[in-house]
Design a protein around this motif. Structure first.
Motif, PDB file in Angstrom:
ATOM      1  N   LYS A 286       9.911   2.641   5.696  1.00  0.00           N
ATOM      2  CA  LYS A 286       8.552   2.778   5.015  1.00  0.00           C
ATOM      3  C   LYS A 286       7.767   3.582   6.095  1.00  0.00           C
ATOM      4  CE  LYS A 286       8.673   0.451   1.131  1.00  0.00           C
ATOM      5  NZ  LYS A 286       8.143   0.946  -0.135  1.00  0.00           N
ATOM      6  N   GLU A 287       8.378   3.424   7.384  1.00  0.00           N
ATOM      7  CA  GLU A 287       7.688   4.163   8.719  1.00  0.00           C
ATOM      8  C   GLU A 287       6.934   5.317   8.305  1.00  0.00           C
ATOM      9  OE1 GLU A 287       8.760   3.427  13.029  1.00  0.00           O
ATOM     10  OE2 GLU A 287       9.842   4.666  12.345  1.00  0.00           O
ATOM     11  N   LYS A 288       7.545   6.373   7.769  1.00  0.00           N
ATOM     12  CA  LYS A 288       7.010   7.531   7.462  1.00  0.00           C
ATOM     13  C   LYS A 288       5.743   7.812   6.556  1.00  0.00           C
ATOM     14  CE  LYS A 288       6.598  12.088   8.221  1.00  0.00           C
ATOM     15  NZ  LYS A 288       6.225  12.627   9.316  1.00  0.00           N
ATOM     16  N   VAL A 289       5.674   6.529   5.584  1.00  0.00           N
ATOM     17  CA  VAL A 289       4.645   6.843   4.495  1.00  0.00           C
ATOM     18  C   VAL A 289       3.680   6.130   5.326  1.00  0.00           C
ATOM     19  CG1 VAL A 289       4.034   5.911   2.228  1.00  0.00           C
ATOM     20  CG2 VAL A 289       6.467   6.530   2.685  1.00  0.00           C
ATOM     21  N   ILE A 290       3.770   5.093   6.061  1.00  0.00           N
ATOM     22  CA  ILE A 290       2.635   4.360   6.679  1.00  0.00           C
ATOM     23  C   ILE A 290       1.853   5.443   7.775  1.00  0.00           C
ATOM     24  CG2 ILE A 290       2.254   2.565   8.451  1.00  0.00           C
ATOM     25  CD1 ILE A 290       4.038   0.987   6.993  1.00  0.00           C
ATOM     26  N   SER A 291       2.878   6.109   8.441  1.00  0.00           N
ATOM     27  CA  SER A 291       2.455   7.226   9.243  1.00  0.00           C
ATOM     28  C   SER A 291       1.488   8.304   8.477  1.00  0.00           C
ATOM     29  CB  SER A 291       3.384   7.955  10.299  1.00  0.00           C
ATOM     30  OG  SER A 291       4.029   8.898   9.230  1.00  0.00           O
ATOM     31  N   ILE A 292       1.878   8.480   7.473  1.00  0.00           N
ATOM     32  CA  ILE A 292       0.843   9.412   6.349  1.00  0.00           C
ATOM     33  C   ILE A 292      -0.497   8.765   5.939  1.00  0.00           C
ATOM     34  CG2 ILE A 292       0.721  10.491   4.012  1.00  0.00           C
ATOM     35  CD1 ILE A 292       3.581  11.201   4.359  1.00  0.00           C
ATOM     36  N   LEU A 293      -0.194   7.202   5.635  1.00  0.00           N
ATOM     37  CA  LEU A 293      -1.503   6.793   5.653  1.00  0.00           C
ATOM     38  C   LEU A 293      -2.615   6.721   6.614  1.00  0.00           C
ATOM     39  CD1 LEU A 293      -0.092   3.473   3.598  1.00  0.00           C
ATOM     40  CD2 LEU A 293      -1.936   4.688   2.908  1.00  0.00           C
ATOM     41  N   LEU A 294      -1.969   6.491   7.771  1.00  0.00           N
ATOM     42  CA  LEU A 294      -2.734   6.414   9.206  1.00  0.00           C
ATOM     43  C   LEU A 294      -3.411   7.857   9.351  1.00  0.00           C
ATOM     44  CD1 LEU A 294      -0.601   4.614  11.622  1.00  0.00           C
ATOM     45  CD2 LEU A 294      -2.611   3.614  10.441  1.00  0.00           C
ATOM     46  N   CYS A 295      -2.692   8.785   8.867  1.00  0.00           N
ATOM     47  CA  CYS A 295      -3.061  10.219   8.890  1.00  0.00           C
ATOM     48  C   CYS A 295      -4.206  10.401   7.940  1.00  0.00           C
ATOM     49  CB  CYS A 295      -2.008  11.318   8.914  1.00  0.00           C
ATOM     50  SG  CYS A 295      -2.337  12.963   8.972  1.00  0.00           S
ATOM     51  N   LEU A 296      -4.016   9.870   6.663  1.00  0.00           N
ATOM     52  CA  LEU A 296      -5.164  10.042   5.726  1.00  0.00           C
ATOM     53  C   LEU A 296      -6.357   9.397   6.119  1.00  0.00           C
ATOM     54  CD1 LEU A 296      -2.986   9.573   2.664  1.00  0.00           C
ATOM     55  CD2 LEU A 296      -4.102  11.561   3.232  1.00  0.00           C
ATOM     56  N   GLN A 297      -5.971   8.009   6.916  1.00  0.00           N
ATOM     57  CA  GLN A 297      -7.375   7.682   7.323  1.00  0.00           C
ATOM     58  C   GLN A 297      -7.958   8.250   8.405  1.00  0.00           C
ATOM     59  OE1 GLN A 297      -6.012   3.419   8.586  1.00  0.00           O
ATOM     60  NE2 GLN A 297      -5.689   2.724   6.436  1.00  0.00           N
ATOM     61  N   ALA A 298      -7.387   8.765   9.098  1.00  0.00           N
ATOM     62  CA  ALA A 298      -8.072   9.756  10.354  1.00  0.00           C
ATOM     63  C   ALA A 298      -8.926  10.982   9.613  1.00  0.00           C
ATOM     64  CB  ALA A 298      -7.077  10.274  11.024  1.00  0.00           C
TER      65      ALA A 298
ATOM     66  N   HIS B  37       5.704  14.195  -0.044  1.00  0.00           N
ATOM     67  CA  HIS B  37       6.658  15.446  -0.005  1.00  0.00           C
ATOM     68  C   HIS B  37       5.758  16.462   0.856  1.00  0.00           C
ATOM     69  CE1 HIS B  37       9.599  18.504  -0.825  1.00  0.00           C
ATOM     70  NE2 HIS B  37       8.553  19.437  -1.122  1.00  0.00           N
ATOM     71  N   ALA B  38       4.738  16.606   0.405  1.00  0.00           N
ATOM     72  CA  ALA B  38       3.848  17.789   1.322  1.00  0.00           C
ATOM     73  C   ALA B  38       3.501  17.298   2.636  1.00  0.00           C
ATOM     74  CB  ALA B  38       2.496  18.102   0.657  1.00  0.00           C
ATOM     75  N   LEU B  39       3.242  16.142   2.712  1.00  0.00           N
ATOM     76  CA  LEU B  39       2.782  15.802   4.115  1.00  0.00           C
ATOM     77  C   LEU B  39       4.157  15.448   5.182  1.00  0.00           C
ATOM     78  CD1 LEU B  39      -0.372  13.521   3.513  1.00  0.00           C
ATOM     79  CD2 LEU B  39      -0.209  16.173   4.324  1.00  0.00           C
ATOM     80  N   SER B  40       5.135  15.254   4.523  1.00  0.00           N
ATOM     81  CA  SER B  40       6.400  14.852   5.286  1.00  0.00           C
ATOM     82  C   SER B  40       7.056  16.266   5.891  1.00  0.00           C
ATOM     83  CB  SER B  40       7.528  14.113   4.440  1.00  0.00           C
ATOM     84  OG  SER B  40       7.101  13.055   4.110  1.00  0.00           O
TER      85      SER B  40
ATOM     86  N   ILE C 139       0.715  -1.226  -0.042  1.00  0.00           N
ATOM     87  CA  ILE C 139       0.099  -0.041   0.090  1.00  0.00           C
ATOM     88  C   ILE C 139       0.908   1.300  -0.006  1.00  0.00           C
ATOM     89  CG2 ILE C 139      -1.765   1.149   1.193  1.00  0.00           C
ATOM     90  CD1 ILE C 139      -2.680  -1.377  -0.066  1.00  0.00           C
ATOM     91  N   PRO C 140       2.038   1.271   0.637  1.00  0.00           N
ATOM     92  CA  PRO C 140       2.762   2.793   0.737  1.00  0.00           C
ATOM     93  C   PRO C 140       3.048   3.250  -0.766  1.00  0.00           C
ATOM     94  CG  PRO C 140       3.519   0.922   2.328  1.00  0.00           C
ATOM     95  CD  PRO C 140       2.392   0.383   1.636  1.00  0.00           C
ATOM     96  N   SER C 141       3.300   2.108  -1.619  1.00  0.00           N
ATOM     97  CA  SER C 141       3.556   2.558  -3.051  1.00  0.00           C
ATOM     98  C   SER C 141       2.608   3.201  -3.641  1.00  0.00           C
ATOM     99  CB  SER C 141       4.120   1.346  -3.945  1.00  0.00           C
ATOM    100  OG  SER C 141       2.936   0.462  -4.286  1.00  0.00           O
ATOM    101  N   LEU C 142       1.290   3.112  -3.341  1.00  0.00           N
ATOM    102  CA  LEU C 142       0.175   3.673  -3.959  1.00  0.00           C
ATOM    103  C   LEU C 142      -0.096   5.252  -3.516  1.00  0.00           C
ATOM    104  CD1 LEU C 142      -2.611   0.954  -3.277  1.00  0.00           C
ATOM    105  CD2 LEU C 142      -1.055   1.564  -5.320  1.00  0.00           C
ATOM    106  N   VAL C 143       0.787   5.741  -2.493  1.00  0.00           N
ATOM    107  CA  VAL C 143       0.782   7.192  -1.967  1.00  0.00           C
ATOM    108  C   VAL C 143       1.493   8.064  -2.866  1.00  0.00           C
ATOM    109  CG1 VAL C 143       0.919   8.802  -0.122  1.00  0.00           C
ATOM    110  CG2 VAL C 143       0.704   6.387   0.578  1.00  0.00           C
ATOM    111  N   PRO C 144       0.636   9.078  -3.436  1.00  0.00           N
ATOM    112  CA  PRO C 144       1.410   9.892  -4.588  1.00  0.00           C
ATOM    113  C   PRO C 144       2.732  10.574  -3.948  1.00  0.00           C
ATOM    114  CG  PRO C 144      -1.174  10.292  -4.633  1.00  0.00           C
ATOM    115  CD  PRO C 144      -0.661   9.217  -3.352  1.00  0.00           C
TER     116      PRO C 144
END
Length: 525
Positions: free
Chosen positions: A466-478, A49-52, A39-44
């Motif tokens: 991949k930790e940072k991307v997964i944290s972004i995924l969790l944030c997008l879910q929230a 870059h913007a959320l990091s 799933i991390p590969s699906l995050v644009p």
């Protein structure tokens, strides 16, 4: 409940389906398979870059609503649509906390205290608006809500609970409280053991009608309840009537034939109970199917005139197996297979216009709706957020190892792992392996050894970046959690309006940073 600028439920449902379909990569998978499905590969990359680049304060604000002008257009549009699709319920704020004796607060957790401090005056306010003093509590549990309603306001209450031991315990607690407090109430509390499901609606409707037909005369009760108790409680002033979505012409009720097969038993008659101002049916934490079964019970029982339900655990709704039998889904069930979702004919039609809707309106979507809210995410400490990320990553790494080696697991303990320090992945692995039975593809027991643990540790090191991307995924879910919950709640509102409920409203009665499932579905017939 405002539709937030949409002209109709059909328009709103269609917009939700499109938005969720466009962004299903954010949520449409078991969270344990976040690495298995890559799933991390699906995050644009532009979103990463913007959320990091956000500060910690900005990152926790993002799900609540944060947009920056220099973000990519696709991310800005995502945020704007997410905001537009989050419906706006009415807000209830009690004028003061309940002042109650310690004997009924013993053993009540801070979360439960917050819930009853808000829900009790809310229920009483609605009941007062409709001159109702009798209550049915569905899933009454240990009876905390009932005791607070009885001691503070003197309501007569029938608690319905499926657990025999809980019925006995709550009955005993009520008798102790009644003996200990010098109250002038003529009301009472009685508990009965019963499930609430399609098969029990007819008999339970009869029990409710019979109980309240035999209870004290309501007019006597109203006059007596106005008398001051010998214990000095500060009355909570009733709130103004809540703005509602209404059908002006209420001409028919949902019959049992709409929700259950006819059993041949005589329907409950419109009795003296129904000729009075009626009964209020309530339920705190009506889990899974219980919320809709309770609504159908309410609509099928003549004496029930008012209903207040707080739903939870949407992902525990029952699915329909291919042969038509019911099954609590533990994985994605066949398309359109939930008994109670979609519920309204309007959402069913809207979803049918989006062929992919049947693939994303599934268990992961329902889990998303049951997740912690954006407000809870905002108030979460950095330490807790780090712990959430660690546990998500750790479980995903183990699942990837199991997948790569064609292994299956069965939990032997209630919890996945014991409490361990954040970032101690080896301790996590050891705890996990001790709490699951692992089998090979052929069904043989798999016995992990030090080589297995070392291989899992290697995977952890490989995927830790991949930790940072997964944290972004969790944030997008929230960010989109309340879009999912709004869709489910709006579907239930429309279902009731389609069945000519007189008034239907949705009210936020609690702080969702304390109690995430804070929405009360209120119905008047």
């Amino acid at each position: 409940m405002s539709l937030n600028g949409f002209d109709s439920y059909d328009e709103y449902f269609s917009a939700c389906c499109k938005f969720l379909g466009d962004n299903e990569w954010i949520f449409n998978y078991p969270v344990t398979e976040i690495l298995v499905q890559d799933i991390p590969s699906l995050v644009p990359d532009s979103w990463i870059h913007a959320l990091s680049s956000l500060s910690e304060e900005e990152f926790k604000t993002f799900p609540v609503y944060l947009v920056k002008e220099d973000w990519p257009a696709s991310l800005i549009a995502f945020c704007q649509w997410s905001k537009k699709l989050k419906l706006k319920p009415e807000i209830f704020n009690p004028s003061e906390k309940l002042e109650l004796p310690e004997i009924i607060k013993a053993g009540v957790t801070p979360k439960k205290t917050h819930e009853v401090d808000n829900l009790v005056p809310f229920i009483h306010s609605l009941c007062s608006d409709h001159s109702i003093n009798r209550i049915v509590d569905i899933g009454s549990g240990l009876g905390y809500l009932d005791l607070f309603l009885y001691v503070k306001y003197g309501h007569t209450i029938l608690g319905v609970e499926s657990g025999k031991k809980l019925v006995e315990t709550s009955t005993s607690r009520f008798q102790k409280v009644k003996a200990a407090l010098p109250l002038n109430h003529v009301g009472e509390i009685k508990y009965i053991e019963s499930y609430v499901n399609p098969d029990s609606i007819n008999s339970l409707s009869h029990k409710i009608t019979t109980f309240f037909s035999e209870s004290s005369n309501e007019n006597d009760f109203i006059s007596k309840s106005k008398e001051k108790s010998q214990i000095n409680f500060t009355d909570v002033a009733p709130e103004k009537s809540i703005a509602s979505i209404s059908n002006q012409n209420f001409t028919e009720k949902l019959s049992l034939s709409d929700s259950v097969k006819h059993t041949g038993k005589k329907q409950v008659e419109y009795s003296d109970c129904a000729k009075t101002n009626g009964v209020c049916l309530v339920g705190l934490h009506t889990c899974g199917d219980l919320c809709i079964d309770s609504l159908n019970l309410f609509m099928s029982t003549d004496c029930c005139k008012l209903c207040v339900l707080l739903a939870c655990c949407y992902h525990k709704m029952t699915g329909q197996t291919p042969n038509g039998t019911n099954n609590i889904a533990s994985s994605i069930p066949p398309s359109n297979s939930f008994r109670y979702f979609p519920l309204s004919s309007t959402l069913k039609q809207s979803a049918s216009n989006y062929p992919s809707a049947s693939s994303f309106l599934q268990i992961p979507f329902l889990r998303l709706a049951a997740n912690e809210t954006a407000d809870r995410w905002f108030h979460m400490s950095a330490e807790k957020r780090a712990s959430q990320l660690f546990h998500t990553m750790a479980r995903a790494v183990i699942q990837l190892y199991l997948h790569q080696n064609h292994l299956t697991t069965k939990k032997t303990k209630r919890r996945c792992v014991t409490k361990i320090p954040t970032n101690d992945f080896k301790a996590y692995v050891t705890s996990f392996l001790s709490r699951y039975h692992i089998s090979t593809k052929s069904g043989e027991t798999f016995h992990p050894n030090s080589t297995v643990i070392a291989a899992i540790m290697d995977l952890w090191e490989k995927f830790k970046p991949k930790e940072k991307v997964i944290s972004i995924l969790l944030c997008l879910q929230a960010n989109i959690q309340f879009v999912a919950e709004s869709l489910i709640v709006a579907d239930r509102v429309k279902y009731l309006l389609e069945r000519n409920a007189k008034e239907v409203s949705v009210v936020r009665v609690m702080d969702d940073s304390v109690s995430p499932r804070a929405l009360a579905l209120c119905v008047h017939k």
